[in-house]
Design an enzyme around this catalytic site. Structure first.
Site, PDB file in Angstrom:
ATOM      1  N   HIS A  22       0.115  42.895  15.287  1.00 47.40           N
ATOM      2  CA  HIS A  22       0.834  42.371  14.118  1.00 47.40           C
ATOM      3  C   HIS A  22      -0.046  41.442  13.290  1.00 47.40           C
ATOM      4  O   HIS A  22       0.056  41.411  12.062  1.00 47.40           O
ATOM      5  CB  HIS A  22       2.076  41.598  14.562  1.00 47.40           C
ATOM      6  CG  HIS A  22       3.156  42.434  15.150  1.00 47.40           C
ATOM      7  ND1 HIS A  22       3.818  43.426  14.448  1.00 47.40           N
ATOM      8  CD2 HIS A  22       3.714  42.430  16.397  1.00 47.40           C
ATOM      9  CE1 HIS A  22       4.736  43.981  15.226  1.00 47.40           C
ATOM     10  NE2 HIS A  22       4.689  43.401  16.408  1.00 47.40           N
ATOM     11  N   SER A 172      11.199  36.159  20.455  1.00 45.33           N
ATOM     12  CA  SER A 172      10.480  36.844  19.374  1.00 45.33           C
ATOM     13  C   SER A 172      10.340  35.990  18.123  1.00 45.33           C
ATOM     14  O   SER A 172       9.417  36.192  17.332  1.00 45.33           O
ATOM     15  CB  SER A 172      11.208  38.140  19.003  1.00 45.33           C
ATOM     16  OG  SER A 172      11.607  38.849  20.139  1.00 45.33           O
ATOM     17  N   HIS A 201       8.190  35.611  27.461  1.00 42.61           N
ATOM     18  CA  HIS A 201       7.380  36.034  26.314  1.00 42.61           C
ATOM     19  C   HIS A 201       7.675  35.040  25.200  1.00 42.61           C
ATOM     20  O   HIS A 201       8.712  35.112  24.544  1.00 42.61           O
ATOM     21  CB  HIS A 201       7.744  37.458  25.884  1.00 42.61           C
ATOM     22  CG  HIS A 201       6.984  37.946  24.684  1.00 42.61           C
ATOM     23  ND1 HIS A 201       5.850  38.727  24.794  1.00 42.61           N
ATOM     24  CD2 HIS A 201       7.188  37.772  23.352  1.00 42.61           C
ATOM     25  CE1 HIS A 201       5.402  39.009  23.574  1.00 42.61           C
ATOM     26  NE2 HIS A 201       6.197  38.434  22.683  1.00 42.61           N
ATOM     27  N   TYR A 292      12.352  36.870  13.256  1.00 41.28           N
ATOM     28  CA  TYR A 292      11.465  37.763  14.009  1.00 41.28           C
ATOM     29  C   TYR A 292      10.024  37.562  13.535  1.00 41.28           C
ATOM     30  O   TYR A 292       9.721  37.708  12.350  1.00 41.28           O
ATOM     31  CB  TYR A 292      11.929  39.196  13.747  1.00 41.28           C
ATOM     32  CG  TYR A 292      11.429  40.250  14.686  1.00 41.28           C
ATOM     33  CD1 TYR A 292      11.553  40.108  16.065  1.00 41.28           C
ATOM     34  CD2 TYR A 292      10.876  41.433  14.193  1.00 41.28           C
ATOM     35  CE1 TYR A 292      11.122  41.105  16.923  1.00 41.28           C
ATOM     36  CE2 TYR A 292      10.446  42.436  15.038  1.00 41.28           C
ATOM     37  CZ  TYR A 292      10.569  42.266  16.408  1.00 41.28           C
ATOM     38  OH  TYR A 292      10.144  43.260  17.250  1.00 41.28           O
TER      39      TYR A 292
END
Length: 341
Positions: A22, A172, A201, A292
């Site tokens: 990304h 996220s 995460h 996000y």
């Protein structure tokens, strides 16, 4: 879950070659992925995740086209690994069971099946298929800040029932603080089997990626996602070399070569960043508004195209509670703002 990182080994999962996609719009060269994977392998990272930033078959108009295919990247990494487990990510509806089987044929032995935090039920087919292939499989509940701990735990329970060996609390948006992370890990403990591992995460949009990862481990998490130099969406993931340094000082068993990770972050990864992966006014807005993280580059492009402040776009994205897969609506928001002037 009872886990003592001083006695038992953490499972370190690198995401530089997947979430890190990304950060550079999915433009890694094959020489880049090989060099980075080789360095991670030599540093004894447990697993290395490789795919387009949005998982297998994510290369598209909606998410952004990759410089290469997933199979090109996976094949390049498979050639150089001697220690680390080759891993990938799959979002049901983007990647298919056919893609999962092809990844297995190419040497992938572990997969994370990712869904929005309220949509665990769509992971059933893919988790079961991964188990039937003999793969290690984790459930990956994205945007975990958007629902309360008990509701998230119920979704984790579904993934466990489908056969997941591990279920992640996936921040996220980089929007959670330490208490919120701990609450979700504790909620998992109340419903999941002791043998089902937990994973963390974290994203660094509020500069809490490492802190949240540490708190998660203190609350029973075994698997820790991180990336070299934090290479990932938004302000990046928990920086791998920083987490390992902190874990080392705490006496935790991680098995990684800290200096080798520092070198890889500085010499191999940081030079590739066309936009610095850091906390700045735009990435801070992601964490503040609960957006996000991979929306960052899309919002910055819309800002450039239509002359609207990136932060205003991201704040509106957060207000609308948009989730992964709605990238096309970012342009709609920018156009609405132009019209409202």
């Amino acid at each position: 879950m009872s886990f003592d990182p001083n006695m038992q080994k953490l499972y370190i999962q690198d995401v530089t070659l997947r979430d890190g996609m990304h950060a550079i719009r999915h433009q890694y060269g094959l020489d880049h992925v090989q060099a980075i994977a080789r360095a991670l392998d030599r540093a004894k990272v447990d697993a290395i995740e490789v795919a387009h930033g949005d998982g297998l078959q994510g290369s598209s108009f909606n998410y952004g086209f990759g410089a290469y295919t997933d199979w090109d990247w996976i094949g390049a990494v498979a050639e150089v690994l001697e220690h680390s487990v080759l891993t990938t990510l799959l979002l049901p509806g983007i990647g298919t069971v056919h893609d999962l089987k092809h990844a297995y044929e190419m040497g992938v032995r572990s997969v994370r099946i990712a869904t929005h935090c309220t949509e665990a039920d769509v992971s059933k087919q893919h988790i079961e298929a991964a188990r039937n292939l003999g793969m290690d499989v984790s459930g990956f509940l994205m945007m975990s800040h958007m629902i309360d701990p008990e509701a998230l735990a119920e979704q984790a329970l579904l993934m466990e029932s489908y056969g997941a060996h591990c279920v992640y609390v996936t921040d996220s948006g980089g929007a959670m603080n330490m208490d919120e992370y701990a609450a979700r890990c504790q909620a998992y403990d109340r419903v999941l089997k002791p043998e089902t591992q937990r994973g963390v995460h974290a994203h660094h949009n509020l500069s809490l990626g490492v802190a949240n990862s540490i708190v998660a481990v203190q609350n029973g998490v075994v698997r820790v996602d991180a990336s070299l130099a934090g290479m990932g969406a938004g302000a990046g993931n928990a920086p791998l070399e920083v987490f390992i340094a902190a874990a080392d000082r705490m006496g935790w068993n991680h098995g990684c070569d800290l200096f080798a990770l520092m070198d890889a972050a500085e010499d191999l990864v940081r030079p590739l960043q066309d936009r610095p992966v850091r906390v700045d006014r735009e990435t801070l807005t992601l964490g503040y508004a609960g957006v996000y993280s991979s929306f960052l580059r899309h919002a910055e492009k819309a800002s450039s195209d239509y002359g609207v402040d990136t932060r205003s776009i991201l704040a509106e994205v957060g207000r609308r509670k948009m989730v992964g897969g709605q990238e096309d609506m970012i342009v709609d928001i920018a156009l609405d703002m132009v019209k409202a002037r």
